[in-house]
Design a protein around this motif. Structure first.
Motif, mmCIF file in Angstrom:
data_model
loop_
_atom_site.group_PDB
_atom_site.id
_atom_site.type_symbol
_atom_site.label_atom_id
_atom_site.label_comp_id
_atom_site.label_asym_id
_atom_site.label_seq_id
_atom_site.Cartn_x
_atom_site.Cartn_y
_atom_site.Cartn_z
ATOM 1 N N PRO A 149 -29.764 -80.793 -5.899
ATOM 2 C CA PRO A 149 -30.317 -79.526 -5.536
ATOM 3 C C PRO A 149 -29.955 -78.696 -4.606
ATOM 4 O O PRO A 149 -28.832 -77.782 -4.529
ATOM 5 N N LEU A 150 -30.562 -78.656 -3.447
ATOM 6 C CA LEU A 150 -30.004 -78.226 -2.283
ATOM 7 C C LEU A 150 -28.965 -77.590 -1.610
ATOM 8 O O LEU A 150 -28.608 -76.827 -1.945
ATOM 9 N N PRO A 151 -28.087 -79.130 -2.121
ATOM 10 C CA PRO A 151 -26.619 -78.650 -1.207
ATOM 11 C C PRO A 151 -25.749 -78.160 -2.067
ATOM 12 O O PRO A 151 -25.156 -77.497 -2.018
ATOM 13 N N THR A 152 -26.210 -78.271 -3.429
ATOM 14 C CA THR A 152 -25.597 -78.189 -4.567
ATOM 15 C C THR A 152 -26.105 -76.093 -5.010
ATOM 16 O O THR A 152 -25.295 -75.501 -4.543
ATOM 17 N N VAL A 153 -27.162 -75.802 -4.656
ATOM 18 C CA VAL A 153 -27.382 -74.346 -4.353
ATOM 19 C C VAL A 153 -26.490 -73.668 -3.516
ATOM 20 O O VAL A 153 -25.642 -72.099 -3.706
ATOM 21 N N LEU A 154 -26.662 -74.590 -1.923
ATOM 22 C CA LEU A 154 -25.606 -73.768 -0.899
ATOM 23 C C LEU A 154 -24.493 -73.837 -1.071
ATOM 24 O O LEU A 154 -23.785 -72.416 -0.908
ATOM 25 N N GLY A 171 -12.018 -72.120 -7.583
ATOM 26 C CA GLY A 171 -11.092 -72.741 -7.931
ATOM 27 C C GLY A 171 -10.712 -74.221 -6.850
ATOM 28 O O GLY A 171 -9.929 -75.445 -7.467
ATOM 29 N N SER A 172 -10.528 -73.862 -5.207
ATOM 30 C CA SER A 172 -10.571 -74.944 -4.602
ATOM 31 C C SER A 172 -11.259 -75.486 -3.458
ATOM 32 O O SER A 172 -11.952 -76.741 -3.688
ATOM 33 N N VAL A 173 -12.411 -75.017 -2.514
ATOM 34 C CA VAL A 173 -13.882 -74.745 -1.884
ATOM 35 C C VAL A 173 -14.707 -74.968 -2.872
ATOM 36 O O VAL A 173 -15.218 -75.955 -2.241
ATOM 37 N N ILE A 174 -14.970 -74.640 -3.783
ATOM 38 C CA ILE A 174 -16.545 -74.959 -4.039
ATOM 39 C C ILE A 174 -15.701 -76.712 -5.148
ATOM 40 O O ILE A 174 -16.888 -77.903 -5.197
ATOM 41 N N MET A 175 -14.770 -76.738 -5.668
ATOM 42 C CA MET A 175 -13.815 -77.865 -5.876
ATOM 43 C C MET A 175 -14.136 -79.020 -5.048
ATOM 44 O O MET A 175 -14.580 -80.769 -5.393
ATOM 45 N N VAL A 176 -13.347 -78.634 -3.524
ATOM 46 C CA VAL A 176 -13.581 -80.110 -2.537
ATOM 47 C C VAL A 176 -15.287 -80.358 -2.385
ATOM 48 O O VAL A 176 -15.970 -81.251 -2.077
ATOM 49 N N ALA A 177 -15.807 -79.196 -2.286
ATOM 50 C CA ALA A 177 -17.048 -79.457 -1.661
ATOM 51 C C ALA A 177 -18.158 -80.557 -3.113
ATOM 52 O O ALA A 177 -18.956 -81.201 -2.739
ATOM 53 N N LEU A 178 -17.726 -80.061 -4.606
ATOM 54 C CA LEU A 178 -18.207 -81.051 -5.170
ATOM 55 C C LEU A 178 -17.991 -82.675 -5.567
ATOM 56 O O LEU A 178 -18.944 -83.331 -5.565
ATOM 57 N N LEU A 180 -16.799 -83.978 -2.105
ATOM 58 C CA LEU A 180 -17.715 -84.607 -1.141
ATOM 59 C C LEU A 180 -19.112 -85.003 -1.949
ATOM 60 O O LEU A 180 -19.638 -86.470 -1.298
ATOM 61 N N LEU A 181 -19.944 -84.022 -2.724
ATOM 62 C CA LEU A 181 -21.139 -83.962 -2.704
ATOM 63 C C LEU A 181 -21.679 -84.866 -3.657
ATOM 64 O O LEU A 181 -22.292 -85.767 -4.108
ATOM 65 N N TYR A 182 -20.311 -85.295 -5.089
ATOM 66 C CA TYR A 182 -20.508 -86.068 -5.902
ATOM 67 C C TYR A 182 -19.075 -87.188 -6.291
ATOM 68 O O TYR A 182 -18.499 -86.926 -7.102
ATOM 69 N N PRO A 183 -19.031 -87.644 -5.482
ATOM 70 C CA PRO A 183 -17.634 -88.897 -5.435
ATOM 71 C C PRO A 183 -17.851 -89.816 -6.437
ATOM 72 O O PRO A 183 -16.572 -90.139 -6.988
ATOM 73 N N THR A 184 -18.379 -89.845 -7.276
ATOM 74 C CA THR A 184 -18.328 -90.433 -8.778
ATOM 75 C C THR A 184 -18.352 -89.354 -9.746
ATOM 76 O O THR A 184 -18.356 -90.393 -10.707
ATOM 77 N N LEU A 185 -18.082 -88.736 -9.543
ATOM 78 C CA LEU A 185 -18.104 -87.758 -11.073
ATOM 79 C C LEU A 185 -16.530 -88.280 -11.278
ATOM 80 O O LEU A 185 -15.650 -87.502 -10.533
ATOM 81 N N VAL A 188 -12.302 -85.400 -15.073
ATOM 82 C CA VAL A 188 -12.143 -84.968 -16.087
ATOM 83 C C VAL A 188 -13.346 -83.590 -15.536
ATOM 84 O O VAL A 188 -13.059 -82.939 -16.299
ATOM 85 N N ARG A 189 -14.891 -84.723 -15.163
ATOM 86 C CA ARG A 189 -15.699 -83.718 -15.539
ATOM 87 C C ARG A 189 -16.194 -83.104 -14.635
ATOM 88 O O ARG A 189 -16.776 -81.403 -14.473
ATOM 89 N N LEU A 190 -15.032 -83.261 -13.106
ATOM 90 C CA LEU A 190 -15.497 -82.303 -12.260
ATOM 91 C C LEU A 190 -14.648 -81.239 -12.039
ATOM 92 O O LEU A 190 -14.871 -80.444 -11.925
ATOM 93 N N VAL A 191 -13.215 -81.049 -13.162
ATOM 94 C CA VAL A 191 -12.581 -80.084 -13.493
ATOM 95 C C VAL A 191 -13.816 -79.074 -14.518
ATOM 96 O O VAL A 191 -13.404 -78.253 -14.406
ATOM 97 N N GLY A 192 -13.601 -80.307 -15.467
ATOM 98 C CA GLY A 192 -14.659 -79.461 -16.015
ATOM 99 C C GLY A 192 -16.096 -78.592 -15.824
ATOM 100 O O GLY A 192 -16.339 -76.954 -15.949
ATOM 101 N N THR A 193 -16.383 -78.912 -15.015
ATOM 102 C CA THR A 193 -17.672 -78.540 -13.968
ATOM 103 C C THR A 193 -17.337 -77.550 -13.315
ATOM 104 O O THR A 193 -17.728 -76.620 -13.568
ATOM 105 N N ASP A 194 -16.758 -77.427 -12.983
ATOM 106 C CA ASP A 194 -15.957 -76.359 -11.790
ATOM 107 C C ASP A 194 -15.450 -75.114 -12.266
ATOM 108 O O ASP A 194 -15.441 -73.946 -12.602
#
Length: 320
Positions: A149-154, A171-178, A180-185, A188-194
């Motif tokens: 939660p905390l790093p995601t909120v930041l 669609g770029s900076v936040i995608m890369v941050a996700l 890094l934070l969730y490498p097992t995501l 398809v779910r990464l793109v959908g979430t973003d």
């Protein structure tokens, strides 16, 4: 009506169509390409940001609806990002308006230049991380994603402020941050979430700019009318074009555009561009070899999914 039939409106239409094709081909955020393109067409930076945000809100809503229908996004993760990103995105337009005048135009141009360099750097990091995943087997894990939660909120707060001021980053900076934070995501779910989190984010940023500055229909309508069919065409062409070459080219374009907006002398920009163009492929080939892969093989997706991976008539994967 006559204002919508000018040469400048036609130029915006043509450029937005071209940017739409690139977005459809690569999935990269259009703001990183469209906003500086509008500035180079002579549109003031603040107006370029405001109109591009409104157009992006329309385009991203369509993409998010598709992913929502197929159940791809992680809604809890998207919710954490939305809670923190939307208020900061909304504040972006008011911050720019508060500064006002020529100072605001200079601030936005400088902020966009810095955001483009950040986007180029984070996108390069994203490709490198995907390369490591390819080397490690390219198989998607079955583990449930554990939220942080905390790093995601930041990340949401930083991304929201960046988008609110520059229109770049959703669609770029936040995608890369996700990534890094969730490498097992899974991809398809990464793109959908973003995409899902980007809709309220971009809408909030657009509302902030529209409230304080309004929109220019001569710019906005060509953006929507050109970008939508361009994105569709690019998506149809994605299976025919080398993704790795296009994406490396876009990183170079983003880097040089960012340097130009930051006031780097044209001679220096030209020398840096030549170095990136000539030495970049050699460096990337060396990195791939160090990872145990062919130097100039086509970049594959980070995760392989047997049930969703596109295949040709013979049953072979189109992404490998």
């Amino acid at each position: 009506m006559a204002d919508l039939l000018t040469l400048s409106a036609l130029a915006v239409l043509v450029v937005s169509f071209g940017v739409g094709i690139v977005v459809g081909l690569t999935g990269m955020g259009g703001g990183a390409l469209m906003t500086p393109a509008l500035i180079f067409l002579g549109i003031p930076p603040t107006a370029a940001v405001a109109n591009d945000l409104v157009a992006a809100a329309v385009n991203k809503s369509v993409g998010a609806a598709v992913h929502w229908r197929h159940g791809a996004p992680n809604m809890r993760l998207a919710g954490l990002l939305v809670v923190s990103s939307t208020p900061f995105a909304l504040a972006g337009g008011f911050i720019v308006h508060r500064i006002g005048g020529a100072d605001a135009e200079e601030l936005v141009a400088t902020a966009i230049g810095a955001a483009l360099l950040l986007t180029a750097a984070t996108y390069t990091l994203r490709v490198f991380l995907q390369l490591r995943l390819v080397r490690d087997g390219n198989e998607a894990p079955d583990e449930t994603v554990r939220l942080r939660p905390l790093p995601t909120v930041l990340v949401g707060a930083f991304g929201g402020l960046l988008v609110g001021i520059t229109s770049v980053g959703s669609g770029s900076v936040i995608m890369v941050a996700l990534l890094l934070l969730y490498p097992t995501l899974t991809a398809v779910r990464l793109v959908g979430t973003d995409l899902v989190q980007a809709v309220p984010l971009v809408m909030a940023a657009a509302i902030g700019h529209v409230v304080v500055a309004g929109v220019d229909w001569e710019v906005l309508l060509p953006l929507v009318l050109g970008g939508t069919p361009g994105t569709f065409l690019g998506a149809r062409m994605a299976a025919w074009v080398s993704q790795s070459v296009i994406r490396r080219g876009i990183v170079i374009v983003l880097s040089l555009t960012g340097l130009k907006l930051l006031g780097v002398p044209p001679e220096a920009v030209g020398m840096i561009g030549a170095a990136l163009l000539l030495l970049g492929p050699l460096v990337w080939g060396w990195v791939r070899q160090r990872a145990g892969l062919p130097a100039f093989d086509e970049q594959r997706a980070a995760w392989r999914h047997e049930e969703t991976e596109p295949r040709d008539e013979a049953g072979h994967s189109r992404t490998s």
